[in-house]
Design a protein around this motif. Structure first.
Motif, PDB file in Angstrom:
ATOM      1  N   ASN A   1      34.704   6.320   9.982  1.00 21.17           N
ATOM      2  CA  ASN A   1      36.062   6.154  10.493  1.00 21.17           C
ATOM      3  C   ASN A   1      36.828   5.176   9.642  1.00 21.17           C
ATOM      4  O   ASN A   1      36.337   4.487   8.840  1.00 21.17           O
TER       5      ASN A   1
ATOM      6  N   THR B   1      35.904  13.975  15.032  1.00 28.13           N
ATOM      7  CA  THR B   1      36.521  12.706  15.406  1.00 28.13           C
ATOM      8  C   THR B   1      36.547  11.698  14.268  1.00 28.13           C
ATOM      9  O   THR B   1      37.259  10.714  14.356  1.00 28.13           O
ATOM     10  N   CYS B   2      35.790  11.913  13.216  1.00 29.76           N
ATOM     11  CA  CYS B   2      35.739  10.937  12.131  1.00 29.76           C
ATOM     12  C   CYS B   2      37.007  11.031  11.267  1.00 29.76           C
ATOM     13  O   CYS B   2      37.727  12.018  11.309  1.00 29.76           O
ATOM     14  N   THR B   3      37.240   9.981  10.483  1.00 28.58           N
ATOM     15  CA  THR B   3      38.427   9.909   9.648  1.00 28.58           C
ATOM     16  C   THR B   3      38.139  10.342   8.213  1.00 28.58           C
ATOM     17  O   THR B   3      38.994  10.897   7.544  1.00 28.58           O
TER      18      THR B   3
ATOM     19  N   LYS C   1      47.465   9.019  11.047  1.00 24.36           N
ATOM     20  CA  LYS C   1      47.350   8.328  12.322  1.00 24.36           C
ATOM     21  C   LYS C   1      48.644   7.640  12.721  1.00 24.36           C
ATOM     22  O   LYS C   1      49.029   7.651  13.864  1.00 24.36           O
TER      23      LYS C   1
END
Length: 154
Positions: A154, A51-53, A16
């Motif tokens: 996330n 979309t999750c981490t 990120k």
């Protein structure tokens, strides 16, 4: 042979924070492009897919396609062909029987892992399989896999 993680250089390039100075637009477009390659293109943000981490997963790894197909047939005969989800404890039994990965001794449990840690198709399938769902068999550079998604955060 089962370590499917990428090297640290590849991990850093997808983290990120790596896009914070001047590469933000590139990093954002790259992840949007990757997210759109999954199965259903619409509704990804709403269902959390892509979309999750972090993902929590179990897997079965076999070198030969015939062996992974046997494992998948066992899962189909017991649950999938009836439209049922495979209980994690039952997936673990099949993993212990069929998986050639050291994690097979732990029922295929990979625990929680971040986006960017696993290589290529494995990451793609792991992060795009809904929680509680078992993937169809797929090929990676390590062999043939089946993944059971157990969680995302996330």
């Amino acid at each position: 042979m089962c370590t499917m993680g990428k090297d640290s250089k590849a991990k850093d390039s997808k983290s990120k924070d790596s896009g914070a100075k001047g590469k933000g637009k590139q990093a954002a477009s790259g992840s949007d492009e990757n997210a759109s390659k999954g199965k259903g293109k619409g509704g990804k943000a709403a269902d959390g897919l892509g979309t999750c981490t972090y993902v929590k997963a179990r897997h079965i790894l076999c070198e030969k396609q015939g062996k992974i197909n046997e494992a998948y047939k066992k899962l189909q005969d017991g649950w999938l062909s009836n439209g049922d989800k495979v209980p994690p404890a039952e997936f673990a039994k099949v993993a212990q029987e069929y998986s050639e990965c050291p994690s097979g001794k732990k029922g295929g449990d990979l625990g929680w892992f971040p986006r960017g840690k696993m290589a290529g198709p494995f990451q793609e399938v792991a992060f795009n399989t809904p929680v509680g769902v078992t993937s169809a068999p797929f090929k990676s550079t390590h062999g043939y896999h089946i993944i059971l998604s157990e969680g995302r955060k996330n």
